[in-house]
Enzyme design. Structure first.
Site, PDB file in Angstrom:
ATOM      1  NE  ARG A 275      40.631  50.533  15.184  1.00 20.20           N
ATOM      2  CZ  ARG A 275      41.233  49.618  14.405  1.00 20.20           C
ATOM      3  NH1 ARG A 275      42.201  49.974  13.616  1.00 20.20           N
ATOM      4  NH2 ARG A 275      40.838  48.357  14.427  1.00 20.20           N
ATOM      5  NE  ARG A 311      45.131  49.048  11.501  1.00 21.19           N
ATOM      6  CZ  ARG A 311      44.257  49.597  10.703  1.00 21.19           C
ATOM      7  NH1 ARG A 311      44.613  50.613   9.928  1.00 21.19           N
ATOM      8  NH2 ARG A 311      43.022  49.159  10.663  1.00 21.19           N
ATOM      9  CB  CYS A 341      62.006  40.788  -0.680  1.00 27.09           C
ATOM     10  SG  CYS A 341      63.546  41.674  -0.736  1.00 27.09           S
ATOM     11  CD  GLU A 342      55.979  39.121   1.720  1.00 29.16           C
ATOM     12  OE1 GLU A 342      54.852  39.005   1.197  1.00 29.16           O
ATOM     13  OE2 GLU A 342      56.365  38.486   2.704  1.00 29.16           O
TER      14      GLU A 342
HETATM   15  N1  LLP Z   1      38.467  44.172  23.720  1.00 26.88           N
HETATM   16  C1  LLP Z   1      38.661  43.013  23.081  1.00 26.88           C
HETATM   17  C2  LLP Z   1      38.202  41.766  23.706  1.00 26.88           C
HETATM   18  C3  LLP Z   1      39.280  43.013  21.816  1.00 26.88           C
HETATM   19  O1  LLP Z   1      39.451  41.872  21.175  1.00 26.88           O
HETATM   20  C4  LLP Z   1      39.720  44.230  21.244  1.00 26.88           C
HETATM   21  C5  LLP Z   1      40.392  44.263  19.949  1.00 26.88           C
HETATM   22  C6  LLP Z   1      39.509  45.420  21.978  1.00 26.88           C
HETATM   23  C7  LLP Z   1      38.870  45.352  23.206  1.00 26.88           C
HETATM   24  C8  LLP Z   1      39.946  46.759  21.483  1.00 26.88           C
HETATM   25  O2  LLP Z   1      39.337  47.108  20.286  1.00 26.88           O
HETATM   26  P1  LLP Z   1      39.587  48.572  19.679  1.00 26.88           P
HETATM   27  O3  LLP Z   1      38.932  49.555  20.628  1.00 26.88           O
HETATM   28  O4  LLP Z   1      41.047  48.795  19.595  1.00 26.88           O
HETATM   29  O5  LLP Z   1      38.948  48.512  18.377  1.00 26.88           O
HETATM   30  N2  LLP Z   1      44.920  44.782  14.493  1.00 26.88           N
HETATM   31  C9  LLP Z   1      43.605  45.237  14.077  1.00 26.88           C
HETATM   32  C10 LLP Z   1      42.671  45.403  15.255  1.00 26.88           C
HETATM   33  C11 LLP Z   1      42.474  44.148  16.083  1.00 26.88           C
HETATM   34  C12 LLP Z   1      41.522  44.321  17.221  1.00 26.88           C
HETATM   35  C13 LLP Z   1      41.466  43.117  18.061  1.00 26.88           C
HETATM   36  N3  LLP Z   1      40.683  43.229  19.242  1.00 26.88           N
HETATM   37  C14 LLP Z   1      43.761  46.525  13.286  1.00 26.88           C
HETATM   38  O6  LLP Z   1      44.869  47.015  13.123  1.00 26.88           O
HETATM   39  O7  LLP Z   1      42.782  47.044  12.756  1.00 26.88           O
END
Ligand code: LLP
Length: 413
Positions: A275, A311, A341-342
């Site tokens: 992210r 999100r 449609c939600e």
């Molecule tokens: N490493 C592992 C093992 C992870 O499970 C994740 C994210 C990352 C790295 C990267 O994390 P980041 O730096 O992106 O925070 N869909 C959700 C976020 C799910 C994150 C899952 N794992 C959202 O939109 O907030």
């Protein structure tokens, strides 16, 4: 620096007018900035100074081939969670040695492919998975490099769906069980222990829990070293938050400085940010279809929906929504809702905006977990993705067509 900024009263992506890109490529649309992506990657890289390190971008955040390719050109490695992501990285120009493989549910087929490819490291999440990798390594007569993902039991203080470092979460092996498993791995004929891995959650807005986890991992490393094991890297995961609302997250510099305060000088560190590299490098562009003020609420129905950007619906996430070319219509409180449609289909609620039909809006910080989580719900075609590089725009994924959707299906004879 912000790569999406207003010039001459209208939002630009680098040097290009977003309104012109919306005309050219249609809406809804994902727009990414090359410079923003590269700058965020470099911020992490530079923060390490001369401490040995590698950055494994978490592919799940945004797995577009062009995005992966730009990061590969920067020297990034990649954290993957599926065979699909493995293939994407290789096709984008990454090499197997650039890849670490995380995830609680790796299938035999995925492990076989990754062992055969010769990836850098498996981040192993259970005792059974360790056995499976050893077994597949033996079958292929190849030694598989492994780290154990340990679950340090710390509360990352983030949304429960994206908190991963508590004992009650499905991720990793309990840190107390790790020494016994490491012993087993060290003795296994087709495993090579490389490191210790940990990831406590995503959208972390404070570094305290992360620092706790780092300390717990280091205590484990001390113990393993005393028992005669050689730990060659620490993978401290991803998770750094980004600014969606007013709350200001720590910077990549803060994040890296926090972990380097504890890690010995000669211990190589891996991190897996997703992210914090991709989110602010992207916006989601949508157009107002209808304005529907009612007694209760004012609805602005836009052409982007929960299938394009889930999100807000899934996590109740708040993302800033701005007009691309602000004008002087009356300001009101609007709920920005999509055509799906939600009732849960919304991009934002109670936003104070001056809106007219056909206005263009941008949802900010949409470069991570935006397109990557999009679906075809309601048989909607997923949006196009465009990458801007100064005054040039590249269509890096064309808008889907109904033919794309239907080609995988068939009727009964
Ligand atoms: N490493 C592992 C093992 C992870 O499970 C994740 C994210 C990352 C790295 C990267 O994390 P980041 O730096 O992106 O925070 N869909 C959700 C976020 C799910 C994150 C899952 N794992 C959202 O939109 O907030």
């Amino acid at each position: 620096m912000d790569y999406f900024s207003w010039q001459d009263g209208t939002l630009h992506a680098e040097e290009m007018r977003v309104s012109e890109l919306a005309e050219r490529f249609g809406t809804p649309l994902y727009l990414y900035s090359r410079a923003a992506l590269e700058r965020r990657y470099q911020a992490f890289d530079e923060a390490f100074g001369d401490h040995p390190h590698r950055i494994f971008y978490a592919v799940k955040a945004n797995s577009n081939l062009a995005v992966l390719n730009l990061l590969a050109r920067q020297g990034s490695g990649f954290d993957i969670v599926s065979g699909g992501e493995l293939e994407r990285v290789l096709r984008a120009g990454g090499t197997p040695d650039d890849i670490v493989f995380s995830g609680v549910g790796k299938t035999d087929e995925e492990i076989e492919t990754a062992v055969r490819a010769g990836i850098h490291c498996f981040n192993v999440e259970s005792a059974e998975e360790l056995d499976r990798i050893q077994h597949i390594g033996r079958e292929q007569d190849r030694v598989a490099p492994v780290a154990l993902r340990v679950n340090p039991d710390v509360d990352a203080r983030t949304h429960p769906y994206i908190s991963t470092g508590l004992r009650e979460n499905k991720f990793g092996v309990a840190i107390e069980d790790a020494p016994a498993l490491y012993k087993k791995a060290a003795k296994a004929s087709h495993l090579e222990v490389l490191g210790v891995d940990c990831h406590i959650g995503s959208q972390l807005m404070e570094l305290g829990p992360y620092e706790d986890a780092v300390q717990r991992v280091l205590a484990l490393v001390d113990r393993l070293t005393q028992e005669g094991m050689v730990i060659r890297h620490l993978d401290l995961g991803g998770g750094l938050g980004v600014q969606y609302e007013n709350q200001v997250p720590p910077t990549p510099e803060d994040y890296v400085a926090t972990l380097l305060r504890h890690v010995p000088r000669d211990m190589p560190v891996h991190i897996e940010p997703g992210r914090s590299i991709a989110a602010e490098a992207g916006i989601f562009v949508t157009r107002v279809l209808y304005l529907k003020p009612t007694d209760q609420r004012n609805f602005a129905i836009v052409d982007g929906a929960m299938n394009d950007l889930i999100r807000p619906s899934l996590y109740g996430a708040w993302q800033e929504i701005v007009p691309i070319t602000p004008h002087d219509a009356d300001c009101r409180q609007w709920d920005l809702v999509g055509p799906v449609c939600e009732t849960g289909d919304f991009l934002g609620k109670d936003r104070t905006l001056a809106l007219e039909a056909e206005d263009l809006l941008a949802v900010r910080a949409a470069g991570a977990y935006g397109f990557a989580m999009a679906s075809n719900y309601n048989a909607r075609n997923r949006p196009a993705e465009v990458l801007v590089d100064e005054d040039q725009a590249f269509l890096v994924r064309r808008r889907e067509t109904i033919e794309d959707q239907l080609q995988l299906e068939s009727r009964l004879p």
